[in-house]
Write an enzyme that holds these catalytic residues in place. Structure first.
Site, PDB file in Angstrom:
ATOM      1  N   GLY A  55      -8.112  -0.294  -6.782  1.00  0.00           N
ATOM      2  CA  GLY A  55      -9.187   0.731  -6.495  1.00  0.00           C
ATOM      3  C   GLY A  55      -9.292   1.700  -7.602  1.00  0.00           C
ATOM      4  O   GLY A  55      -8.906   1.426  -8.812  1.00  0.00           O
ATOM      5  N   HIS A 100     -42.533  -5.243  16.960  1.00  0.00           N
ATOM      6  CA  HIS A 100     -43.268  -4.051  16.825  1.00  0.00           C
ATOM      7  C   HIS A 100     -43.087  -3.197  17.950  1.00  0.00           C
ATOM      8  O   HIS A 100     -42.710  -3.614  19.233  1.00  0.00           O
ATOM      9  CB  HIS A 100     -44.874  -4.349  16.783  1.00  0.00           C
ATOM     10  CG  HIS A 100     -45.839  -3.166  16.706  1.00  0.00           C
ATOM     11  ND1 HIS A 100     -45.812  -2.402  15.696  1.00  0.00           N
ATOM     12  CD2 HIS A 100     -46.199  -2.913  17.687  1.00  0.00           C
ATOM     13  CE1 HIS A 100     -46.617  -1.640  15.944  1.00  0.00           C
ATOM     14  NE2 HIS A 100     -46.865  -1.399  17.227  1.00  0.00           N
ATOM     15  N   GLU A 150       0.717  -1.184   0.030  1.00  0.00           N
ATOM     16  CA  GLU A 150      -0.147   0.136  -0.011  1.00  0.00           C
ATOM     17  C   GLU A 150       0.786   1.316   0.052  1.00  0.00           C
ATOM     18  O   GLU A 150       1.711   1.382   0.854  1.00  0.00           O
ATOM     19  CB  GLU A 150      -1.067   0.030   1.230  1.00  0.00           C
ATOM     20  CG  GLU A 150      -1.823   1.289   1.420  1.00  0.00           C
ATOM     21  CD  GLU A 150      -2.467   1.517   0.324  1.00  0.00           C
ATOM     22  OE1 GLU A 150      -3.524   0.910  -0.201  1.00  0.00           O
ATOM     23  OE2 GLU A 150      -2.537   2.738  -0.105  1.00  0.00           O
ATOM     24  N   GLU A 155     -26.732  17.907 -13.118  1.00  0.00           N
ATOM     25  CA  GLU A 155     -26.676  16.918 -13.541  1.00  0.00           C
ATOM     26  C   GLU A 155     -27.094  16.672 -15.059  1.00  0.00           C
ATOM     27  O   GLU A 155     -28.003  17.258 -15.400  1.00  0.00           O
ATOM     28  CB  GLU A 155     -27.534  16.012 -12.705  1.00  0.00           C
ATOM     29  CG  GLU A 155     -28.061  14.321 -13.164  1.00  0.00           C
ATOM     30  CD  GLU A 155     -26.768  13.586 -13.390  1.00  0.00           C
ATOM     31  OE1 GLU A 155     -26.246  13.546 -12.350  1.00  0.00           O
ATOM     32  OE2 GLU A 155     -26.518  13.101 -14.496  1.00  0.00           O
ATOM     33  N   LEU A 203     -18.299  -0.372  -5.421  1.00  0.00           N
ATOM     34  CA  LEU A 203     -18.656  -0.207  -4.072  1.00  0.00           C
ATOM     35  C   LEU A 203     -17.794  -1.075  -3.169  1.00  0.00           C
ATOM     36  O   LEU A 203     -17.258  -1.986  -3.451  1.00  0.00           O
ATOM     37  CB  LEU A 203     -20.051  -0.830  -3.879  1.00  0.00           C
ATOM     38  CG  LEU A 203     -21.250  -0.155  -4.610  1.00  0.00           C
ATOM     39  CD1 LEU A 203     -22.697  -0.953  -4.429  1.00  0.00           C
ATOM     40  CD2 LEU A 203     -21.788   1.258  -4.070  1.00  0.00           C
ATOM     41  N   LYS A 238     -19.130   9.663   6.096  1.00  0.00           N
ATOM     42  CA  LYS A 238     -20.417   9.233   7.060  1.00  0.00           C
ATOM     43  C   LYS A 238     -20.394   9.812   8.114  1.00  0.00           C
ATOM     44  O   LYS A 238     -21.152  10.098   8.821  1.00  0.00           O
ATOM     45  CB  LYS A 238     -20.594   7.506   7.143  1.00  0.00           C
ATOM     46  CG  LYS A 238     -21.737   6.991   6.256  1.00  0.00           C
ATOM     47  CD  LYS A 238     -21.386   6.800   4.781  1.00  0.00           C
ATOM     48  CE  LYS A 238     -21.618   7.632   3.906  1.00  0.00           C
ATOM     49  NZ  LYS A 238     -21.112   7.215   2.667  1.00  0.00           N
ATOM     50  N   GLY A 274      -7.620   2.053   2.312  1.00  0.00           N
ATOM     51  CA  GLY A 274      -8.022   2.564   1.003  1.00  0.00           C
ATOM     52  C   GLY A 274      -8.793   3.813   1.114  1.00  0.00           C
ATOM     53  O   GLY A 274      -9.146   4.419   1.972  1.00  0.00           O
TER      54      GLY A 274
HETATM   55  P1  NAD Z   1     -21.885   8.483 -10.109  1.00  0.00           P
HETATM   56  O1  NAD Z   1     -21.349   7.738 -11.184  1.00  0.00           O
HETATM   57  O2  NAD Z   1     -22.677   8.003  -8.958  1.00  0.00           O
HETATM   58  O3  NAD Z   1     -22.678   9.875 -10.623  1.00  0.00           O
HETATM   59  C1  NAD Z   1     -21.994  10.482 -11.271  1.00  0.00           C
HETATM   60  C2  NAD Z   1     -23.064  11.503 -12.040  1.00  0.00           C
HETATM   61  O4  NAD Z   1     -22.211  12.655 -12.825  1.00  0.00           O
HETATM   62  C3  NAD Z   1     -23.779  10.927 -13.190  1.00  0.00           C
HETATM   63  O5  NAD Z   1     -25.234  10.972 -12.836  1.00  0.00           O
HETATM   64  C4  NAD Z   1     -23.765  11.555 -14.279  1.00  0.00           C
HETATM   65  O6  NAD Z   1     -24.672  11.688 -15.315  1.00  0.00           O
HETATM   66  C5  NAD Z   1     -22.965  12.998 -14.002  1.00  0.00           C
HETATM   67  N1  NAD Z   1     -22.226  13.530 -14.980  1.00  0.00           N
HETATM   68  C6  NAD Z   1     -21.245  13.155 -15.764  1.00  0.00           C
HETATM   69  N2  NAD Z   1     -20.662  14.194 -16.557  1.00  0.00           N
HETATM   70  C7  NAD Z   1     -21.256  15.388 -16.352  1.00  0.00           C
HETATM   71  C8  NAD Z   1     -21.435  16.528 -16.766  1.00  0.00           C
HETATM   72  N3  NAD Z   1     -20.594  16.957 -17.802  1.00  0.00           N
HETATM   73  N4  NAD Z   1     -22.301  17.423 -16.355  1.00  0.00           N
HETATM   74  C9  NAD Z   1     -23.253  17.247 -15.509  1.00  0.00           C
HETATM   75  N5  NAD Z   1     -23.287  16.017 -14.702  1.00  0.00           N
HETATM   76  C10 NAD Z   1     -22.555  14.895 -15.275  1.00  0.00           C
HETATM   77  O7  NAD Z   1     -20.312   8.925  -9.399  1.00  0.00           O
HETATM   78  P2  NAD Z   1     -20.126   9.666  -8.014  1.00  0.00           P
HETATM   79  O8  NAD Z   1     -21.256  10.098  -7.399  1.00  0.00           O
HETATM   80  O9  NAD Z   1     -18.758  10.574  -8.382  1.00  0.00           O
HETATM   81  O10 NAD Z   1     -19.671   8.152  -7.227  1.00  0.00           O
HETATM   82  C11 NAD Z   1     -18.398   7.667  -7.575  1.00  0.00           C
HETATM   83  C12 NAD Z   1     -18.430   6.050  -7.233  1.00  0.00           C
HETATM   84  O11 NAD Z   1     -18.288   6.067  -6.051  1.00  0.00           O
HETATM   85  C13 NAD Z   1     -19.895   5.364  -7.852  1.00  0.00           C
HETATM   86  O12 NAD Z   1     -19.290   4.642  -8.751  1.00  0.00           O
HETATM   87  C14 NAD Z   1     -20.430   5.075  -6.641  1.00  0.00           C
HETATM   88  O13 NAD Z   1     -20.962   3.833  -6.542  1.00  0.00           O
HETATM   89  C15 NAD Z   1     -19.313   5.256  -5.379  1.00  0.00           C
HETATM   90  N6  NAD Z   1     -19.846   5.728  -4.274  1.00  0.00           N
HETATM   91  C16 NAD Z   1     -20.859   5.107  -3.235  1.00  0.00           C
HETATM   92  C17 NAD Z   1     -21.136   5.634  -2.301  1.00  0.00           C
HETATM   93  C18 NAD Z   1     -22.153   4.777  -1.471  1.00  0.00           C
HETATM   94  O14 NAD Z   1     -22.242   3.532  -1.664  1.00  0.00           O
HETATM   95  N7  NAD Z   1     -22.847   5.316  -0.419  1.00  0.00           N
HETATM   96  C19 NAD Z   1     -20.779   7.016  -1.914  1.00  0.00           C
HETATM   97  C20 NAD Z   1     -19.984   7.610  -2.669  1.00  0.00           C
HETATM   98  C21 NAD Z   1     -19.385   6.964  -3.720  1.00  0.00           C
END
Ligand code: NAD
Length: 463
Positions: free
Chosen positions: A146, A442, A35, A205, A317, A53, A42
């Site tokens: 990762g 309940h 690492e 978005e 994830l 969180k 990570g």
């Molecule tokens: P995501 O893929 O969940 O969402 C990215 C968003 O950005 C999409 O909706 C996409 O359409 C949008 N986007 C892309 N290009 C764009 C642009 N030019 N203009 C506007 N919007 C645009 O990605 P994330 O939120 O960055 O998360 C990254 C990864 O980390 C994901 O795979 C997620 O599973 C993971 N993650 C998970 C958790 C959790 O499990 N609670 C929390 C954080 C991150």
């Protein structure tokens, strides 16, 4: 065995790599884990799931003290934000957990190497650490390096005003106006944190909806609830550029009005860390998205080289990576290891939480699977009423022919905990009737899942 000779060398100590290391050691392998960061765990433990969180929890308490406690008959004096204390607490949570991984390595006798690990031909890894490079040899090598935040063309990260989730976990003051690019997990979670702490937050978005991949009905309801909390959404808007002038950032939107704010969070997905891994020394190449192709047993095309987690396909994830790490080493040692990809839950830790497992309604329609749907709103659940958290619903999707549960989607209080029951039921091939016949305590939030399962059979009792 010679000093640097191992059965298994793992590159990366995130939830994929460190869990695989523990499992492999438990199964009797002599294991090393490389690492490059000083802390183990990570992205998830250091700059992802855990610190976000911690901040979500703290900011929720702040919002609750400000807006909710009076409704419970609890009077408090003026509520002030001590952001440095909140950030210190987050760091303390991270530090306890990353040190926890260190002690687990010691307990399971996993040898840790600090530095950048790189393949150096079949069965060989070189670690570039602080001093001279160290060479390790191994029967098996597992790549679990990762991912890192994806960037957007025209949106240069300056590590200050325009940054990724890493910076958004440590802004030194509450932004006046935070522009979030991307309404995925990261955008909604960290957007929520800073909104609760007082920032104006605009989420831009590209798609016409939030949370791509989530059940559309649940996502639409979640958007309404988040908008009620003050998150502003610009959907169907593609960001094409951003620039900083002084302490102002201007974000360009294709065919629309630009947005100005004082900080920009780029949350447009993540890309696998497959650069500079010496892949060519074993004849491997990442695909066009930077992923390592693997077979169903996580084997790459290079003999003895395996890969799990964000560097291969599928949802990025932490728990998916851990399951893959375990399955991969179990198969190496015992000949059997398996991940049930139909039952990988996902949780977005907004308020309320959004959790799901299995297929969405849209997927079932697309696959032309006949299904029945049972929905139960939290406003009809006694426990949710007592908590004062009645927003959201549970939705159970069951096969219309066999009644087998195919998907469960929950928007509501503690959805992230509730989804575990649905995942367990699905892992055992439960029908909606099976779920409905389980005695639930309940009053609990989990009764909403039982009722939604009853509703899938047209038998809801409390709605
Ligand atoms: P995501 O893929 O969940 O969402 C990215 C968003 O950005 C999409 O909706 C996409 O359409 C949008 N986007 C892309 N290009 C764009 C642009 N030019 N203009 C506007 N919007 C645009 O990605 P994330 O939120 O960055 O998360 C990254 C990864 O980390 C994901 O795979 C997620 O599973 C993971 N993650 C998970 C958790 C959790 O499990 N609670 C929390 C954080 C991150």
């Amino acid at each position: 065995m010679a000093a640097n000779q191992f059965d298994l060398v793992i590159l990366g100590a995130g939830p994929g790599g460190y869990v695989a290391a523990l499992k492999a050691a438990q199964l009797g392998l002599h294991v090393a884990c490389v690492e490059r960061e000083p802390a183990l765990g990570g992205t998830c433990l250091r700059i992802g799931c855990i610190p976000s969180k911690a901040l979500l929890e703290s900011s929720e308490k702040f919002a609750e003290a400000r807006h909710e406690l009076a409704r419970h008959g609890v009077r408090v004096g003026p509520v002030d934000l001590d952001l440095p204390a909140m950030l210190r607490r987050k760091e303390a949570v991270v530090s306890v957990l990353t040190r926890g991984v260190e002690s687990l390595f010691k307990k399971h006798r996993v040898t840790r190497f600090t530095g950048h690990g790189r393949l150096a031909g079949p069965g060989r890894v070189v670690v570039d650490g602080a001093g001279a490079a160290t060479e390790l040899t191994a029967r098996f090598i597992l790549v679990a390096t990762g991912s890192k935040p994806a960037t957007l063309p025209g949106v240069p990260l300056d590590g200050e005003r325009i940054g990724t989730s890493t910076e958004a976990l440590s802004y030194p003051e509450v932004p006046r106006h935070l522009v979030v690019i991307g309404a995925g997990y990261i955008g909604l979670e960290l957007g929520s944190v800073w909104r609760r702490l007082g920032a104006r937050v605009t989420v831009v978005e590209f798609l016409p909806r939030i949370l791509p991949g989530a059940d559309a009905e649940i996502a639409a309801e979640a958007q309404k609830l988040l908008a009620r909390q003050g998150l502003e959404f610009r959907l169907g808007a593609r960001v094409t550029g951003a620039a900083v002038a002084g302490d102002t950032c201007r974000v360009e939107i294709e065919g629309g009005e630009p947005i100005t704010g004082d900080r920009v969070l780029v949350a447009v997905g993540r890309v696998p860390n497959t650069e500079d891994l010496g892949l060519e020394t074993v004849g491997l190449q990442a695909d066009e998205k930077g992923r390592l192709p693997v077979d169903e047993h996580f084997a790459t095309r290079a003999p003895g080289v395996y890969a799990v987690g964000d560097v291969i396909g599928g949802p990025m994830l932490a728990h998916k990576a851990s399951e893959e790490g375990i399955a991969c080493v179990e198969r190496l040692v015992t000949g059997y290891g398996h991940v049930d990809y139909h039952v990988i839950p996902g949780v977005c830790y907004t308020q309320p939480e959004i959790a799901s497992v299995g297929r969405t309604e849209e997927q079932l329609q697309q696959e032309q699977v006949p299904y029945r749907k049972g929905v139960f709103p939290f406003l009809a659940n006694g426990r949710a009423r007592s908590l004062g958290q009645t927003d959201g619903r549970v939705k159970v999707l069951a096969d219309a022919r066999t009644d087998r549960v195919l998907g469960v989607h929950i928007l509501g209080p503690r959805a992230g905990e509730l989804i575990a029951e649905a995942a367990a039921a699905m892992a055992f091939g439960a029908s909606s009737e099976d779920l409905a016949r389980v005695c639930h305590a309940h009053p609990t939030l989990a009764e909403a899942l039982k009722e939604a399962a009853l509703a899938a059979g047209g038998q809801a009792l409390h709605f």
